[in-house]
Design a protein around this motif. Structure first.
Motif, PDB file in Angstrom:
ATOM      1  N   THR A   3       0.807  -1.316  -0.117  1.00 14.12           N
ATOM      2  CA  THR A   3      -0.250  -0.048   0.001  1.00 14.12           C
ATOM      3  C   THR A   3       0.603   1.063   0.184  1.00 14.12           C
ATOM      4  O   THR A   3       2.061   1.419   0.582  1.00 14.12           O
ATOM      5  N   LYS A   4       0.285   2.260  -0.563  1.00 11.51           N
ATOM      6  CA  LYS A   4       0.923   3.359  -0.484  1.00 11.51           C
ATOM      7  C   LYS A   4       1.186   3.626   1.357  1.00 11.51           C
ATOM      8  O   LYS A   4       2.422   4.156   0.713  1.00 11.51           O
ATOM      9  N   LYS A   5      -0.142   3.686   1.979  1.00 10.19           N
ATOM     10  CA  LYS A   5       0.933   4.684   3.716  1.00 10.19           C
ATOM     11  C   LYS A   5       1.948   3.505   4.085  1.00 10.19           C
ATOM     12  O   LYS A   5       2.488   3.952   4.414  1.00 10.19           O
ATOM     13  N   ALA A   6       2.415   2.330   3.269  1.00  7.28           N
ATOM     14  CA  ALA A   6       3.036   1.497   3.799  1.00  7.28           C
ATOM     15  C   ALA A   6       4.161   1.886   3.642  1.00  7.28           C
ATOM     16  O   ALA A   6       5.264   2.141   3.690  1.00  7.28           O
ATOM     17  N   ILE A   7       4.392   1.669   2.185  1.00  4.60           N
ATOM     18  CA  ILE A   7       5.831   2.908   1.232  1.00  4.60           C
ATOM     19  C   ILE A   7       5.872   4.574   2.573  1.00  4.60           C
ATOM     20  O   ILE A   7       7.130   4.431   2.780  1.00  4.60           O
ATOM     21  N   GLU A   8       4.855   5.182   2.464  1.00 10.82           N
ATOM     22  CA  GLU A   8       5.133   6.852   3.297  1.00 10.82           C
ATOM     23  C   GLU A   8       5.555   6.423   4.941  1.00 10.82           C
ATOM     24  O   GLU A   8       7.112   7.197   5.403  1.00 10.82           O
ATOM     25  N   THR A   9       4.934   4.997   5.394  1.00 15.57           N
ATOM     26  CA  THR A   9       5.124   5.526   6.410  1.00 15.57           C
ATOM     27  C   THR A   9       6.973   4.067   6.975  1.00 15.57           C
ATOM     28  O   THR A   9       7.441   4.614   7.865  1.00 15.57           O
ATOM     29  N   ALA A  10       7.596   3.325   5.912  1.00 14.95           N
ATOM     30  CA  ALA A  10       8.670   2.534   5.782  1.00 14.95           C
ATOM     31  C   ALA A  10      10.067   4.114   5.332  1.00 14.95           C
ATOM     32  O   ALA A  10      11.047   4.056   6.149  1.00 14.95           O
ATOM     33  N   MET A  11       9.441   4.376   4.672  1.00 20.42           N
ATOM     34  CA  MET A  11      10.306   5.677   3.506  1.00 20.42           C
ATOM     35  C   MET A  11      10.096   7.646   5.668  1.00 20.42           C
ATOM     36  O   MET A  11      11.995   8.062   5.582  1.00 20.42           O
ATOM     37  N   TYR A  12       9.261   7.639   6.113  1.00 18.96           N
ATOM     38  CA  TYR A  12       9.470   8.490   6.867  1.00 18.96           C
ATOM     39  C   TYR A  12      10.227   7.735   8.337  1.00 18.96           C
ATOM     40  O   TYR A  12      11.408   8.534   8.444  1.00 18.96           O
ATOM     41  N   GLU A  13      10.083   6.467   8.713  1.00 15.02           N
ATOM     42  CA  GLU A  13      10.815   5.910   9.669  1.00 15.02           C
ATOM     43  C   GLU A  13      11.949   6.358   9.694  1.00 15.02           C
ATOM     44  O   GLU A  13      12.900   6.021  10.006  1.00 15.02           O
ATOM     45  N   ALA A  14      12.541   5.370   8.037  1.00 15.11           N
ATOM     46  CA  ALA A  14      13.779   5.189   7.640  1.00 15.11           C
ATOM     47  C   ALA A  14      14.211   6.418   7.422  1.00 15.11           C
ATOM     48  O   ALA A  14      15.729   6.785   8.454  1.00 15.11           O
ATOM     49  N   ILE A  15      14.019   7.485   7.122  1.00 14.27           N
ATOM     50  CA  ILE A  15      14.734   8.995   7.401  1.00 14.27           C
ATOM     51  C   ILE A  15      14.772   9.555   8.468  1.00 14.27           C
ATOM     52  O   ILE A  15      15.707  10.482   9.508  1.00 14.27           O
ATOM     53  N   ARG A  16      13.721   9.507   9.424  1.00 12.61           N
ATOM     54  CA  ARG A  16      13.909   9.163  10.927  1.00 12.61           C
ATOM     55  C   ARG A  16      14.748   9.094  11.505  1.00 12.61           C
ATOM     56  O   ARG A  16      15.711   9.377  11.945  1.00 12.61           O
ATOM     57  N   ARG A  17      15.120   7.521  11.230  1.00 15.30           N
ATOM     58  CA  ARG A  17      16.574   6.911  12.188  1.00 15.30           C
ATOM     59  C   ARG A  17      17.530   7.529  11.442  1.00 15.30           C
ATOM     60  O   ARG A  17      18.927   7.107  12.324  1.00 15.30           O
TER      61      ARG A  17
END
Length: 299
Positions: A3-17
């Motif tokens: 899903t688009k939501k899964a991709i956005e969540t993954a990208m947000y968390e990856a860049i936050r980390r």
């Protein structure tokens, strides 16, 4: 289907980390440099950088205040299915970047190059930058690396030259070492730097190879081609003889790693590019499997 939501969540968390934690290989390299340096100023620079990273990992600030350019490198399997198609990746990257900026994990540094107008969320034409590649051997998911790249390393650590084939390996060495000296001597690229070198291809491919060598390869990994690995070792050894250390002080660790990538090129050409990544080496990986489950493996 992912899903688009899964991709956005993954990208947000990856860049936050990525902006709040040092990659394990980068931290280990900085600690090795600290053990080697003897000059007080060189040691102090490393100690402060490691202390900043420790505080950031506890929620007290960022590993570096300049979060720079928002970059995402995405690798997909050939049969990966995404809600809304692959264009959703770019939309998710923009949404994740805007959210990370609003949440104060990214500083709003992206501006229009002519008007200098700042849209405020690091989003607009070309940004965030997404590089998408496909892998026959990859499962039907997505592998995402967020690599926010600081302005200093990009502005003062990017070089390109079209050499003559007759310049050969000695010409490549001379150019690369000159670039390292120019970028490191006053601490402009925040050394100890990860130096990426691209050799071959077209001008744009050569630059891309250098960027990916700098921001994607784990610190100190060797190229599988023995001749390229030998050249990496030779250049790394030469960089340690420049007399430049952390943040441009006197020392030996101007460079923490030097990685080369190559591509076929025209018989009349010898393009060489250099791209530097700063000492915090920000990158974090997210993986989404075919069922949409997200994980964040540490490397």
């Amino acid at each position: 289907m992912i899903t688009k939501k899964a991709i956005e969540t993954a990208m947000y968390e990856a860049i936050r980390r990525a902006v709040t934690r040092l990659p394990r290989d980068v931290e280990a390299a900085l600690r090795r440099a600290l053990a080697e340096e003897t000059r007080p100023l060189a040691r102090r620079h490393l100690e402060v950088s490691l202390r900043n990273a420790e505080l950031a990992s506890r929620g007290e600030g960022l590993v570096c205040g300049d979060t720079g350019y928002p970059l995402f490198f995405v690798r997909s399997g050939n049969k990966t299915e995404i809600e809304g198609g692959f264009a959703s990746i770019w939309k998710a990257a923009a949404a994740a970047t805007a959210r990370a900026t609003r949440d104060n994990y990214l500083r709003p540094t992206m501006v229009d190059p002519l008007s200098r107008n700042n849209p405020g969320e690091n989003t607009g034409p070309g940004m965030p930058k997404v590089e998408l590649s496909f892998d026959d051997d990859h499962d039907n998911g997505l592998d995402i690396v967020a690599a926010p790249k600081g302005g200093g390393s990009e502005i003062f650590g990017t070089f390109y030259r079209m050499l003559f084939p007759s310049d050969g390996e000695n010409g490549i060495k001379r150019f690369v070492i000159d670039c390292i000296r120019q970028g490191c001597y006053a601490g402009k690229i925040c050394p100890p730097a990860i130096i990426g070198v691209g050799i071959g291809g077209t001008a744009d491919l050569c630059m891309r190879l250098a960027k990916e060598a700098a921001v994607l390869r784990p610190v100190g990994t060797k190229h599988p081609d023995p001749e390229v690995a030998r050249l990496e070792d030779s250049l790394m050894k030469a960089s340690r003889s420049l007399g430049i250390g952390p943040m441009g002080s006197e020392g030996i660790n101007a460079v923490m790693a030097l990685h080369i990538e190559k591509a076929l090129t025209h018989t009349a050409a010898l393009p060489v590019a250099v791209n530097a990544q700063c000492l915090v080496g920000r990158r974090w990986r997210a993986r989404i499997n075919a069922g949409g489950d997200v994980s964040f493996p540490e490397e």
